[in-house]
Enzyme design. Sequence first.
Site: not given
Lengths: 157, 157
Positions: B54, B56, B84, B87
């Site tokens: 992801h 991040e 999320c 993260c």
Amino acid sequence: MEKKIEFMLRAIELSKNGLESGKGGPFGCVIVKDGKIIGEGNNQVTSTNDPTAHAEMVAIRNACKNINSFQLEGCEVYTSCEPCPMCLGAIYWARPDKIYFANNRSDAAEIGFDDAFIYDEIEEKIENRQIQMEPLGRMEALEIFKQWKLKTDKIEY
Amino acid sequence: MEKKIEFMLRAIELSKNGLESGKGGPFGCVIVKDGKIIGEGNNQVTSTNDPTAHAEMVAIRNACKNINSFQLEGCEVYTSCEPCPMCLGAIYWARPDKIYFANNRSDAAEIGFDDAFIYDEIEEKIENRQIQMEPLGRMEALEIFKQWKLKTDKIEY
């Protein structure tokens, strides 16, 4: 010996190897598909300067690389400790069938790891969390989400 | 233009680049320290077969590599979407000072991402979760935790 105990003992062995070789915290994980180990990992946070390098993350990335997929459908995760929220999130994104875990989050807190604290924080409302979170730029960012929705050749996950 | 808006627009630009180049989902992130960007990332899940990639996570790993540290104290995270649970967990482990986010988890759900579902699952009791979790081998794993506690040359994180 029952297969699932064998896999868990391998995860625990990895946790021991990582600890003894100074790679990072005492955590290990294996990913199993069709009765075979397809990925392994131990914690490598401090040796690789990567706060995301928890055992489960390393094992998931290793398994996905080995099977050329960003999904672990039909797989089982054997981890020497209950996954922290980061790792549990990663497991949900990878979508394996089942998780076996040995130590739990209280055991982890007992030896100085923040797992239980982070679980508590995630359940807090955004405005009450210890790391401050501020909304900014939603209108601009929504434009990109709209583009995603309209994109016809996207790969969903 | 105010600095924090500039940083967020860069995160949104990264989300757009990732979407247009087919790298992955429409998400971007920058890490800032002392008024300078020290790490960047966009979502690369589908292009690298890595469910943990992801925006991040990529940005945190990039920033930590750049500053040779597994901690992001004194840093700010600018992300084009509310992190999320994976993260957010990673952010807590990296320990930055503040998070700015643009789109929220409902916006993400609206375009087909599981963030809100995973938040709900994490708050569920282990026995009620959709991915089954089974305890196994705690006694054996606790031995390794005891070794960690006794280890004198460990690097804590």
